[in-house]
Scaffold this motif. Structure first.
Motif, PDB file in Angstrom:
ATOM      1  N   VAL A  15    -114.826   4.741  52.922  1.00 30.07           N
ATOM      2  CA  VAL A  15    -115.460   4.195  51.733  1.00 30.07           C
ATOM      3  C   VAL A  15    -115.935   2.785  52.043  1.00 30.07           C
ATOM      4  O   VAL A  15    -115.136   1.930  52.439  1.00 30.07           O
ATOM      5  CB  VAL A  15    -114.489   4.174  50.527  1.00 30.07           C
ATOM      6  N   GLN A  16    -117.218   2.556  51.877  1.00 26.01           N
ATOM      7  CA  GLN A  16    -117.782   1.230  52.117  1.00 26.01           C
ATOM      8  C   GLN A  16    -117.541   0.372  50.877  1.00 26.01           C
ATOM      9  O   GLN A  16    -117.925   0.736  49.767  1.00 26.01           O
ATOM     10  CB  GLN A  16    -119.278   1.327  52.401  1.00 26.01           C
ATOM     11  N   ILE A  17    -116.878  -0.765  51.072  1.00 25.37           N
ATOM     12  CA  ILE A  17    -116.479  -1.637  49.968  1.00 25.37           C
ATOM     13  C   ILE A  17    -116.966  -3.057  50.236  1.00 25.37           C
ATOM     14  O   ILE A  17    -116.806  -3.577  51.342  1.00 25.37           O
ATOM     15  CB  ILE A  17    -114.945  -1.649  49.811  1.00 25.37           C
ATOM     16  N   ALA A  54    -111.034   2.332  45.948  1.00 23.33           N
ATOM     17  CA  ALA A  54    -111.679   1.033  46.176  1.00 23.33           C
ATOM     18  C   ALA A  54    -110.902  -0.097  45.514  1.00 23.33           C
ATOM     19  O   ALA A  54    -110.734  -1.174  46.101  1.00 23.33           O
ATOM     20  CB  ALA A  54    -113.121   1.064  45.670  1.00 23.33           C
ATOM     21  N   LEU A  55    -110.404   0.144  44.304  1.00 21.08           N
ATOM     22  CA  LEU A  55    -109.613  -0.884  43.628  1.00 21.08           C
ATOM     23  C   LEU A  55    -108.323  -1.170  44.396  1.00 21.08           C
ATOM     24  O   LEU A  55    -107.941  -2.328  44.572  1.00 21.08           O
ATOM     25  CB  LEU A  55    -109.288  -0.448  42.197  1.00 21.08           C
ATOM     26  N   TRP A  75    -104.798   8.634  40.901  1.00 22.57           N
ATOM     27  CA  TRP A  75    -106.222   8.964  40.996  1.00 22.57           C
ATOM     28  C   TRP A  75    -106.750   8.847  42.420  1.00 22.57           C
ATOM     29  O   TRP A  75    -107.642   9.581  42.818  1.00 22.57           O
ATOM     30  CB  TRP A  75    -107.044   8.065  40.093  1.00 22.57           C
ATOM     31  N   SER A  76    -106.213   7.908  43.187  1.00 20.67           N
ATOM     32  CA  SER A  76    -106.751   7.663  44.528  1.00 20.67           C
ATOM     33  C   SER A  76    -106.415   8.779  45.513  1.00 20.67           C
ATOM     34  O   SER A  76    -107.082   8.908  46.536  1.00 20.67           O
ATOM     35  CB  SER A  76    -106.257   6.328  45.076  1.00 20.67           C
ATOM     36  N   ARG A 121    -108.439   8.455  54.022  1.00 18.57           N
ATOM     37  CA  ARG A 121    -109.550   7.672  53.486  1.00 18.57           C
ATOM     38  C   ARG A 121    -109.358   6.248  53.956  1.00 18.57           C
ATOM     39  O   ARG A 121    -108.290   5.670  53.807  1.00 18.57           O
ATOM     40  CB  ARG A 121    -109.545   7.734  51.963  1.00 18.57           C
ATOM     41  N   THR A 122    -110.390   5.702  54.561  1.00 16.87           N
ATOM     42  CA  THR A 122    -110.304   4.325  55.065  1.00 16.87           C
ATOM     43  C   THR A 122    -111.352   3.458  54.386  1.00 16.87           C
ATOM     44  O   THR A 122    -112.361   3.943  53.883  1.00 16.87           O
ATOM     45  CB  THR A 122    -110.522   4.271  56.583  1.00 16.87           C
ATOM     46  N   LYS A 123    -111.106   2.179  54.425  1.00 21.32           N
ATOM     47  CA  LYS A 123    -112.003   1.186  53.863  1.00 21.32           C
ATOM     48  C   LYS A 123    -112.887   0.634  54.966  1.00 21.32           C
ATOM     49  O   LYS A 123    -112.397   0.273  56.032  1.00 21.32           O
ATOM     50  CB  LYS A 123    -111.176   0.057  53.249  1.00 21.32           C
ATOM     51  N   THR A 124    -114.184   0.604  54.715  1.00 20.78           N
ATOM     52  CA  THR A 124    -115.126  -0.047  55.606  1.00 20.78           C
ATOM     53  C   THR A 124    -115.681  -1.239  54.845  1.00 20.78           C
ATOM     54  O   THR A 124    -116.245  -1.084  53.766  1.00 20.78           O
ATOM     55  CB  THR A 124    -116.292   0.902  55.984  1.00 20.78           C
ATOM     56  N   VAL A 125    -115.483  -2.429  55.383  1.00 16.97           N
ATOM     57  CA  VAL A 125    -115.929  -3.642  54.698  1.00 16.97           C
ATOM     58  C   VAL A 125    -117.429  -3.819  54.892  1.00 16.97           C
ATOM     59  O   VAL A 125    -117.940  -3.728  56.004  1.00 16.97           O
ATOM     60  CB  VAL A 125    -115.169  -4.879  55.198  1.00 16.97           C
TER      61      VAL A 125
END
Length: 128
Positions: A15-17, A54-55, A75-76, A121-125
């Motif tokens: 997920v791009q954040i 994302a939150l 939810w996540s 699920r990973t975060k992409t900055v």
């Protein structure tokens, strides 16, 4: 949400954040609005899951209380918590409004086999 999630394979997504500069406190009324959007079908189960992730993944958000934290966690990761449908969203809405207390954890996904990897699920900055 369109374009913010990259599905790498059947299990892995990114997920791009864009992290905010300022801190923001997420309250119960914020999440009730998300429940209402889901019920109106303005948000899909996938959309709601991505918003919650994302939150949680951002350093800029704080939770007003433990119920907010629990609902976002549910939810996540609907793969291991509660399937996101009208019944479970209404259950979470009741928790958020104080009509009911979260009970002993008995997720709807009891059919899942223990030990199987369901999702990553990973975060992409993003700098946008």
């Amino acid at each position: 949400m369109i374009g913010s999630v990259a599905q790498i394979d059947q299990i892995v997504s990114s997920v791009q954040i864009v992290d905010m500069q300022e801190s923001f406190c997420v309250t119960r009324p914020h999440l009730v609005k998300l429940c209402d959007a889901f019920v109106r079908r303005a948000l899909s189960a996938s959309d709601l899951s991505v918003v919650a992730f994302a939150l949680l993944a951002s350093d800029a958000f704080e939770w007003h209380d433990e119920i907010v934290s629990e609902v976002l966690s549910d939810w996540s990761a609907p793969e291991v918590n509660y399937v996101l449908n009208a019944d479970t969203i209404n259950m979470h809405r009741d928790w958020l409004l104080g009509y009911a207390e979260p009970s002993e954890r008995t997720p709807s996904n009891t059919h899942l086999k223990v030990g199987n990897l369901l999702a990553v699920r990973t975060k992409t900055v993003s700098n946008n």
